[in-house]
Structure formats: structure tokens, C-alpha cells
Design a protein around this motif. Sequence first.
Motif, short mmCIF file in Angstrom:
data_model
loop_
_atom_site.label_atom_id
_atom_site.label_comp_id
_atom_site.label_asym_id
_atom_site.label_seq_id
_atom_site.Cartn_x
_atom_site.Cartn_y
_atom_site.Cartn_z
N ILE A 271 -4.19 2.60 2.00
CA ILE A 271 -4.47 3.34 0.77
C ILE A 271 -3.62 2.72 -0.33
CG2 ILE A 271 -4.39 5.59 -0.39
CD1 ILE A 271 -4.52 6.88 2.43
N ALA A 272 -4.26 2.28 -1.41
CA ALA A 272 -3.54 1.60 -2.49
C ALA A 272 -2.69 2.59 -3.28
CB ALA A 272 -4.53 0.91 -3.42
N THR B 119 -0.59 8.72 -5.83
CA THR B 119 -1.62 8.58 -4.80
C THR B 119 -2.03 9.96 -4.30
OG1 THR B 119 -0.56 6.51 -4.16
CG2 THR B 119 -2.16 7.44 -2.61
N PHE B 120 -3.31 10.25 -4.33
CA PHE B 120 -3.85 11.48 -3.75
C PHE B 120 -4.60 11.12 -2.47
CE2 PHE B 120 -4.35 15.00 -7.20
CZ PHE B 120 -3.10 14.73 -7.72
N VAL B 121 -4.27 11.80 -1.38
CA VAL B 121 -5.01 11.65 -0.12
C VAL B 121 -5.66 13.00 0.15
CG1 VAL B 121 -4.94 10.99 2.30
CG2 VAL B 121 -3.33 9.96 0.68
N TYR B 122 -6.98 13.02 0.16
CA TYR B 122 -7.73 14.27 0.08
C TYR B 122 -8.62 14.43 1.31
CZ TYR B 122 -10.38 17.92 -2.41
OH TYR B 122 -10.95 19.10 -2.80
N VAL B 123 -8.39 15.48 2.09
CA VAL B 123 -9.21 15.73 3.28
C VAL B 123 -10.29 16.75 2.95
CG1 VAL B 123 -9.19 16.95 5.50
CG2 VAL B 123 -7.57 15.12 5.08
N THR B 124 -11.54 16.44 3.31
CA THR B 124 -12.63 17.39 3.07
C THR B 124 -13.77 17.15 4.07
OG1 THR B 124 -14.20 18.22 1.40
CG2 THR B 124 -13.71 15.87 1.33
N ARG C 255 1.44 2.42 14.38
CA ARG C 255 2.52 2.52 13.38
C ARG C 255 1.96 2.99 12.04
NH1 ARG C 255 3.18 -2.31 12.93
NH2 ARG C 255 3.20 -2.93 10.74
N ILE C 256 2.70 3.85 11.36
CA ILE C 256 2.33 4.32 10.01
C ILE C 256 3.43 3.89 9.05
CG2 ILE C 256 1.90 6.34 8.54
CD1 ILE C 256 0.97 7.78 11.14
N GLU C 257 3.01 3.32 7.92
CA GLU C 257 3.96 2.93 6.88
C GLU C 257 3.64 3.68 5.59
OE1 GLU C 257 3.62 -1.28 6.45
OE2 GLU C 257 4.55 -1.72 8.40
N ILE C 258 4.68 4.14 4.90
CA ILE C 258 4.54 4.74 3.58
C ILE C 258 5.35 3.88 2.61
CG2 ILE C 258 4.98 6.77 2.14
CD1 ILE C 258 4.54 8.51 4.62
N HIS C 259 4.64 3.25 1.68
CA HIS C 259 5.25 2.29 0.74
C HIS C 259 6.08 1.23 1.47
CE1 HIS C 259 4.23 5.60 -2.09
NE2 HIS C 259 3.79 4.57 -2.77
N GLY C 260 5.51 0.73 2.56
CA GLY C 260 6.13 -0.37 3.29
C GLY C 260 7.16 0.02 4.31
N ASP C 261 7.55 1.30 4.34
CA ASP C 261 8.56 1.76 5.30
C ASP C 261 7.90 2.38 6.53
OD1 ASP C 261 10.64 1.04 3.57
OD2 ASP C 261 10.56 2.99 2.55
N ASP C 262 8.29 1.93 7.70
CA ASP C 262 7.81 2.53 8.94
C ASP C 262 8.40 3.94 9.05
OD1 ASP C 262 7.22 3.29 11.54
OD2 ASP C 262 7.71 1.35 12.43
N PRO D 223 0.83 -1.21 0.00
CA PRO D 223 0.00 0.00 0.00
C PRO D 223 0.87 1.26 0.00
CG PRO D 223 -0.55 -1.46 1.85
CD PRO D 223 0.70 -1.97 1.24
N ALA D 224 0.34 2.34 -0.57
CA ALA D 224 1.05 3.62 -0.52
C ALA D 224 1.14 4.11 0.92
CB ALA D 224 0.32 4.64 -1.38
N VAL D 225 0.04 3.95 1.67
CA VAL D 225 -0.02 4.38 3.07
C VAL D 225 -0.75 3.30 3.86
CG1 VAL D 225 -0.89 6.12 4.70
CG2 VAL D 225 -0.10 6.83 2.42
N ALA D 226 -0.25 2.97 5.04
CA ALA D 226 -0.93 2.02 5.92
C ALA D 226 -0.88 2.52 7.36
CB ALA D 226 -0.29 0.64 5.82
N PHE D 227 -2.05 2.54 8.00
CA PHE D 227 -2.16 2.87 9.43
C PHE D 227 -2.43 1.57 10.17
CE2 PHE D 227 -3.14 7.55 10.38
CZ PHE D 227 -2.42 8.02 9.28
#
Length: 368
Positions: free
Chosen positions: A52-53, A212-217, A85-92, A28-32
Motif C-alpha cells: 500500500i503506497a 494512508t487510509f486502509v478501508y475494509v468493506t 512478514r508485515i512491514e509498516i513504513h519499512g519496519d518489520d 510503502p506505508a504497508v507491505a505484506f
Amino acid sequence: GVRLHRDPGRPLIARPALRSTTAGAATPAVAFHSVSRSFGDVLAVREVSFEIADGEFFAMLGPSGSGKTTCLRLIAGFEQPSAGRIEIHGDDVSGTPPYARDVTTVFQDYALFPHMSVGENVEYALMIRKVAKAERRRRAGEMLELVRLAGLYDRKPAQLSGGQRQRVALARALINRPRVLLLDEPLGALDLKLREQMQLELKSLQRSVGITFVYVTHDQGEALAMSDRLAVFNHGRIEQIGSPADVYDHPASAFVAGFVGQTNLVEGYLAQRLGGFPGNYAIRPERIRIVAPDAPVEPGWACIDGTVVSTTYLGASVRVQVAVEGGELAVIEQNLDGGPTRAGRGPGAVVQLQVERRHVQALAASAG
């Protein structure tokens, strides 16, 4: 989706991204993972887990104080988790500062430098990285073309419209070729017509660059119109994640049903009559039809008699409030006839309401 080549000396080139066809098949691009964030005694985010894929347009939707912006800031690195833990493209990325993450944030106020030209604003990140001037200018021109601002390189931000300033902020964010672009209510300052136009442009831009777009609204219409999937936040938790159609047609809770679109929440006698069983249900107003009191009822449909209370003219549609035994139901009808009201919709008119039972959605309790 597509992913960008990352060679800084090459133009923007798209190639197919790895997309997961089965769970766990692609990173995933982002994982919580059970992420919480507290500020003193206030728990802003409560044990949130989601993925998030890569190449996805993912919206985080919710009212003020629901935790969505805190989650965005956690991805950006402006906040650190209190737990999880939060990962971005598999990296913590625990403890990784914002500048060392492969993400860029676009804010609502654009944060453009007023003394710099449009081109210099777009180039700024490359200048910090000591990229040669000719290369900076070439890539800035490329980005301005991508956001349809070619030829405005020498203008100052003050000479631009709100929509143009928004595009400059996007070009500046994309010039670094981040793998994840974070957007914090970026259309909030625009008027309705421009906002709707920018929604289409942002979605089109995301498809063309493929990142990847992560959009807050807090605007549910915006989230439904733009996202591949959305997460609905309430009191620091996610109440539901799904495609726009899933969330709208099958809300998981009364909160989701009420926050995403308009809905009728029914219980007691009305729930029994329309849903067939006791419980709490949501019925979208546009799924109910108004017919003559003696109209036949098709198999799989429920009906109830009522009296029109009021009619509200909405232009493209008309909202009709109908008193029924056990409460009141709102019905939205397309305004096919023109004019403020249709025949038989005036206050006091006796009608029958019919709804297909599959559109009577059972609800779970909301998070507290």
C-alpha cells in the motif's frame, strides 16, 4: 498525497508526501510478504503479498470470511501472522504491540465513551499521553473543525446522529496523527443516503490530511467510489488488485466479475459467439445494447438474436432479461424515456443484442 508533520505541539500542517513513480522508489506505508494467518484448522489468510503506497486510499473488499478483516487486524497488531512478514513504513512489525505501531483503527460501532462529551472523547488519547489540558482542547477543537463538528465539543454522543458519531470517531482517530488509518466497515451502521454522503466526506478528508487510509468493506459500490486501489479477497487470498476502473472493466476471475458489480458470465456456444473463441467471459449488462432484429452490425462488434423474457424497473435504469441461444443475458439501459418500460422491451419482443468485443472480458479460474 500529503503527509502530516509529527511535532505534537504544532497544529495539523500538510506537506507533500513522497509518492512512488516507479516500483521500489518509495517505501510503502504497508507491505505484506507471503503472510498467512490460521485459527486452528482454518486458514483465514493464505500467503498474501501486497503493498500500500504512502498517502493511498486502499480498500480491501470481499464477502464475510474472505480474509480482509483479518488482514486489517494483522496491520493493527490485534493478530500476529502464522507465517510471513508485515512491514509498516519499512519496519518489520512482527511482535510489535498495537499501541507501539503508528496506526489507528476506526471500528464500525465507533466505541465512543457515552459518559464523556464529544470533545473529551476526541481528546482521550492525548489525555492518556499526559498532554496539557489547554493543548488537548486546542487540538480537539482543530479536529472537530476538520470533520465539520465545530461547536459540538460539549455534547454527549447520545445527542448526536449516526453520521455525527462517525465523525467524532474519525476525529478521535486522527488526533494522534497516525501515518496509517485503518477503517473496519465504518459506514455499515448508517442508512444508504447518509452512507453515500459519508463516502464523499471520507474521501475528501483523506485528501486533506494526506495519510494512508486502509478501508475494509463488503460493499463493492463503496470500494469503487472511494479507493485509489482495491484488493478483492476470496477464501483468504487476493484475486485481484488494481484501480476501481481496472477491477471493474477487466476482472481477473469469475469471482471478481460477479462480486464487483453486476455481470453476465458466459461460456460454451454463447462465449464462442460473443467472444470469438471458446472460454469463460464476463460482459457487463450496461455494455450490451438492444437494437432491432435486422440492425446492421459495426466492425469489432458481436451480435446475437434474442427474445425479451422480463423487464425490471430500477428507477434510474431498466434491467432487461433476454433469452438467447445458449442461455440468458441481462441488459441494463439508462431510463431516458421515463416510465417502467421502453417500447419494444415487453416480454416476447424479438430483439438483437450487440456488444463491442473489447467489452467481452476473458476470465481466469477463481481461487478455491
